[in-house]
Design a protein around this motif. Sequence first.
Motif, short mmCIF file in Angstrom:
data_model
loop_
_atom_site.label_atom_id
_atom_site.label_comp_id
_atom_site.label_asym_id
_atom_site.label_seq_id
_atom_site.Cartn_x
_atom_site.Cartn_y
_atom_site.Cartn_z
N THR A 47 7.04 -32.40 23.14
CA THR A 47 6.88 -30.99 23.46
C THR A 47 6.96 -30.76 24.96
O THR A 47 7.65 -29.85 25.44
N HIS A 48 6.28 -31.61 25.72
CA HIS A 48 6.28 -31.48 27.17
C HIS A 48 7.65 -31.80 27.77
O HIS A 48 8.15 -31.07 28.64
N LYS A 53 5.52 -25.40 24.95
CA LYS A 53 4.08 -25.33 25.19
C LYS A 53 3.27 -25.99 24.08
O LYS A 53 2.25 -26.60 24.33
N THR A 54 3.72 -25.84 22.84
CA THR A 54 2.93 -26.32 21.72
C THR A 54 3.84 -26.59 20.51
O THR A 54 4.99 -26.17 20.49
N ASN A 134 -0.73 -17.04 25.95
CA ASN A 134 -0.60 -18.49 25.83
C ASN A 134 0.80 -18.99 26.20
O ASN A 134 1.13 -20.16 25.96
N GLY A 135 1.61 -18.12 26.79
CA GLY A 135 2.94 -18.54 27.25
C GLY A 135 3.94 -18.78 26.14
O GLY A 135 4.89 -19.54 26.31
N ILE A 136 3.73 -18.16 24.98
CA ILE A 136 4.64 -18.36 23.84
C ILE A 136 5.50 -17.12 23.67
O ILE A 136 5.03 -16.05 23.27
N GLY A 158 7.25 -21.91 22.99
CA GLY A 158 7.08 -21.89 24.43
C GLY A 158 7.85 -20.75 25.07
O GLY A 158 7.98 -19.67 24.49
#
Length: 257
Positions: A47-48, A53-54, A134-136, A158
């Motif tokens: 993911t990173h 993000k998740t 949450n940056g999504i 993300g």
Amino acid sequence: MSWNARMQDTMTTGMTDVELPRGGDFASEIARLETQFDIIRYMRRITHIFGFKTFLICSIPPIDMERLSAATVISNMPAELLNKYDSLSMLRFSTGVRRLRETTMPFQITLEDWESEGGKPDSAADYIVMLRENGIYQANYFPVHDAEGGRGAVILMGPEAELPMTAAMELQMIAIHVYNRLAEIGSVWKSSSTTLSEREIQCLSWTAAGKTSAEIAGILGLSEHTVNHYLNHVTKKLDAVNRTQAVVKAMKKGYIS
């Protein structure tokens, strides 16, 4: 820098050959993952690396299912997001899940596109705000299936960005291998004299995903005291010294994957 440029930068110059899965390298690495914990750590890294993000891995929910948490296998989504999603019954209005039932090809949905669709309750606005916080802003869906034909999906969420074709193809292959590895880990169990209740299995599964008792309570709609009761009881059933060992034993017996 735009989200698209930032994503592109993350996928190329920001990674070394060692960090970025190539060809069959990821297949052998995934095959060596022995527990659900191993897969969670692996998916966090993927993911990173790809700039998300998740993640969430789930079986495709049947039409009559109301809670996404019931179909979730593993995820590192913030507990408050999943809890809010279920409390608002957003599964009924999920464009992504509807498309997963119709296609086996990967696709993406932006938050802007989903927000502009009609048919959602007014309460959906609160969830959309949480996603932004949450940056999504986008979800990329990778449909998968296991050896027995069970269908599922690996979902990466993300920033809004156009995923390069090479990255999309690589992530699709990773998704297939990860989902099948989860199925293989779950098939270790053959027989056992110990019987676990559905609630006990649910609590253990979320413990394996790294959730606290308070977070599990929110996800399952139970009190924290009740969750602790289930976990303490199942720990004794499995003859484990603590919850961590109970999770490991449950994985080996195939109760959770």
